[in-house]
Design a protein around this motif. Structure first.
Motif, PDB file in Angstrom:
ATOM      1  N   TYR A   1      54.033 -37.312 -63.719  1.00  0.00           N
ATOM      2  CA  TYR A   1      53.044 -37.789 -62.738  1.00  0.00           C
ATOM      3  C   TYR A   1      53.533 -37.540 -61.311  1.00  0.00           C
ATOM      4  N   ILE A   2      54.786 -37.877 -61.050  1.00  0.00           N
ATOM      5  CA  ILE A   2      55.342 -37.715 -59.709  1.00  0.00           C
ATOM      6  C   ILE A   2      55.379 -36.240 -59.315  1.00  0.00           C
ATOM      7  N   SER A   3      55.688 -35.364 -60.274  1.00  0.00           N
ATOM      8  CA  SER A   3      55.839 -33.940 -59.964  1.00  0.00           C
ATOM      9  C   SER A   3      54.534 -33.271 -59.555  1.00  0.00           C
ATOM     10  N   LYS A   4      53.402 -33.891 -59.854  1.00  0.00           N
ATOM     11  CA  LYS A   4      52.115 -33.306 -59.470  1.00  0.00           C
ATOM     12  C   LYS A   4      51.917 -33.324 -57.964  1.00  0.00           C
ATOM     13  N   SER A   5      52.535 -34.291 -57.287  1.00  0.00           N
ATOM     14  CA  SER A   5      52.439 -34.373 -55.831  1.00  0.00           C
ATOM     15  C   SER A   5      53.705 -35.033 -55.285  1.00  0.00           C
TER      16      SER A   5
ATOM     17  N   VAL B   1      57.590 -39.260 -53.253  1.00  0.00           N
ATOM     18  CA  VAL B   1      59.050 -39.351 -53.165  1.00  0.00           C
ATOM     19  C   VAL B   1      59.517 -40.800 -53.256  1.00  0.00           C
ATOM     20  N   PHE B   2      58.861 -41.696 -52.525  1.00  0.00           N
ATOM     21  CA  PHE B   2      59.318 -43.081 -52.512  1.00  0.00           C
ATOM     22  C   PHE B   2      58.896 -43.839 -53.762  1.00  0.00           C
ATOM     23  N   LYS B   3      57.927 -43.300 -54.492  1.00  0.00           N
ATOM     24  CA  LYS B   3      57.572 -43.909 -55.771  1.00  0.00           C
ATOM     25  C   LYS B   3      58.705 -43.722 -56.778  1.00  0.00           C
ATOM     26  N   ILE B   4      59.445 -42.609 -56.633  1.00  0.00           N
ATOM     27  CA  ILE B   4      60.606 -42.367 -57.491  1.00  0.00           C
ATOM     28  C   ILE B   4      61.634 -43.482 -57.279  1.00  0.00           C
ATOM     29  N   ILE B   5      61.874 -43.810 -56.019  1.00  0.00           N
ATOM     30  CA  ILE B   5      62.852 -44.841 -55.688  1.00  0.00           C
ATOM     31  C   ILE B   5      62.385 -46.211 -56.194  1.00  0.00           C
TER      32      ILE B   5
END
Length: 449
Positions: free
Chosen positions: A15-19, A24-28
């Motif tokens: 999901y994160i890799s799509k945008s 970026v901060f959602k990863i954290i």
């Protein structure tokens, strides 16, 4: 990790890799929710703060990682390193350390072979006997490592890709671990790259000494060109890899130059291990060591480059400040050479135990490791972390106390002689390192006030 847990993590990464620019901060935030250990929480907060600094290169670094690395490699390494290795592994290591009464490391370094297709000047492994560890022994060690909570496995040598068939077999048998190979890069081809993509849990650190002149002088004519071609192939296929750079008296300016770092970034290198030259192994030469002033320069230079360049730079000795001193001797890592001898460090060629005769848990309780751990840190100034080149009397005392033997094939130097010849260097570096530490303490105090 359970299959369901891994599926959730992979779905989140997808999901994160799509945008990634927006996420970026959602990863954290996601990592913060997974973390249970207070130390991990603290690290995640530090990462968030660094990412938010104006002009930080790290958001760009993370975006490129998500868009350029092959999804199977990206997701497998993320799961194995951060979830298995850190969030699951570290608490298990602490639990087992209490049970065993000694430290349990985060990583093990193992040599599948001491054979190599190159003969590099000053190689730390150049005087080993020419042994190989059997597939069965390595498989057992990795199983025992998982039982202790260790999921990060470094493979070196010799040249580990001479055993590439067995390495990929191990990667498949132990698919929840990360395998990190230090390689000269000369045997990387399309078939090897396809294997990397298929298993997903193998990363590389390719050794070079700077640009073409310096690399070919130490490693052999044409090696630099070979490495550049290998990097191009790895980048084109989305493989995760870095570089391993030894700095010495003659290549300091080259390996710390803007041009060299920019070249590595352009080639797809994600991280660089910087090692200072240590006079052990083949044709050991004190005159090849970086001077104390050069080592101090590298400390400041790498710290400065980290603020501007989208590449992860690690200075194995000068980052003792971050690691709290030496990490060897089973504290955070250990070394098993190709003869099975269990050494504190790749550069400390002494042992009291052999992994062919003992379990990994038993080897961690060796007299040499106990002598190590009761002395760490070897110096209050963590810019002086090493018992070899920074505190040579420590290696002398530990070897005598534990009754350790020398593991090189034709060792013609006693530990007393080795320690004695490095005393002047250690004293000179100590004066420089203490001055730097005092300057940095003053700077930190002025920022607070």
């Amino acid at each position: 990790m359970t299959y369901l847990g891994e599926a959730v993590v992979r779905q989140g990464l997808g999901y994160i890799s799509k945008s990634p620019e927006k996420n970026v901060f959602k990863i954290i935030d996601w990592a913060d929710k997974i973390a249970r250990d207070p130390y991990h929480k603290q690290l995640i907060t530090s990462v968030r703060n660094v990412l938010q600094e104006p002009g930080s290169p790290w958001p760009d670094y993370m975006v490129r990682a998500f868009t350029e690395i092959h999804p199977n490699i990206r997701d497998t390494i993320a799961v194995n390193f951060f979830v298995n290795g850190a969030f699951i592994g570290v608490p298990k290591q602490k639990e087992m350390a209490q049970k065993l009464g000694v430290s349990v490391p985060f990583a093990i370094l193992m040599d599948p072979t001491s054979r190599c297709n190159l003969r590099c000047t000053g190689c730390w492994a150049g005087e080993y006997k020419g042994d190989d560890l059997s597939l069965e022994v390595m498989d057992r060690v990795l199983t025992e490592a998982e039982e202790l909570g260790i999921y990060f496995v470094v493979l070196s040598g010799g040249e580990p890709t001479l055993r590439k068939k067995d390495i990929f077999e191990l990667a498949r048998r132990h698919k929840e671990q990360v395998f990190h190979l230090f390689t000269n890069g000369t045997l990387i081809n399309e078939q090897f790259v396809q294997e990397l993509i298929d298993v997903g849990n193998v990363t590389l650190a390719i050794s070079l000494e700077g640009t073409e002149e310096f690399t070919d002088t130490r490693r052999g004519k044409g090696i630099f060109k070979n490495i550049m071609e290998a990097m191009d192939l790895l980048k084109e296929n989305g493989c995760l890899f870095g570089a391993s750079v030894t700095y010495h008296r003659h290549n300091i300016e080259d390996v710390s130059s803007e041009e060299f770092i920019d070249l590595l970034i352009d080639k797809g290198v994600r991280f660089v291990w910087y090692f200072t030259y240590v006079p052990v192994g083949a044709n050991a030469d004190l005159e090849l060591m970086a001077t104390p002033e050069q080592r101090g320069y590298m400390h400041k230079r790498i710290s400065e480059l980290r603020l501007r360049k989208p590449i992860f730079l690690m200075d194995f000795w000068n980052d003792g400040i971050v690691s709290g001193g030496c990490i060897a001797g089973g504290r955070r890592y250990l070394h098993i050479n190709a003869a099975g001898e269990v050494e504190p460090c790749a550069f400390v060629h002494y042992a009291t135990d052999n992994i062919k005769e003992k379990s990994l848990a038993e080897a961690l309780q060796s007299p040499l490791f106990k002598a190590y751990q009761k002395r760490i840190p070897f110096n209050e100034n963590h810019l002086r972390p090493c018992p070899l080149i920074d505190n040579p009397s420590a290696i002398r005392d530990m070897v005598h106390e534990s009754g350790a033997y020398h593991t090189e094939a034709d060792a013609d130097e006693t530990v007393d002689e080795f320690a004695a010849k490095l005393q002047n260097y250690a004293k000179a570096w100590g004066e420089v390192a203490d001055r730097i530490a005092e300057e940095e303490r003053a700077q930190a105090k002025s920022k607070v006030s």
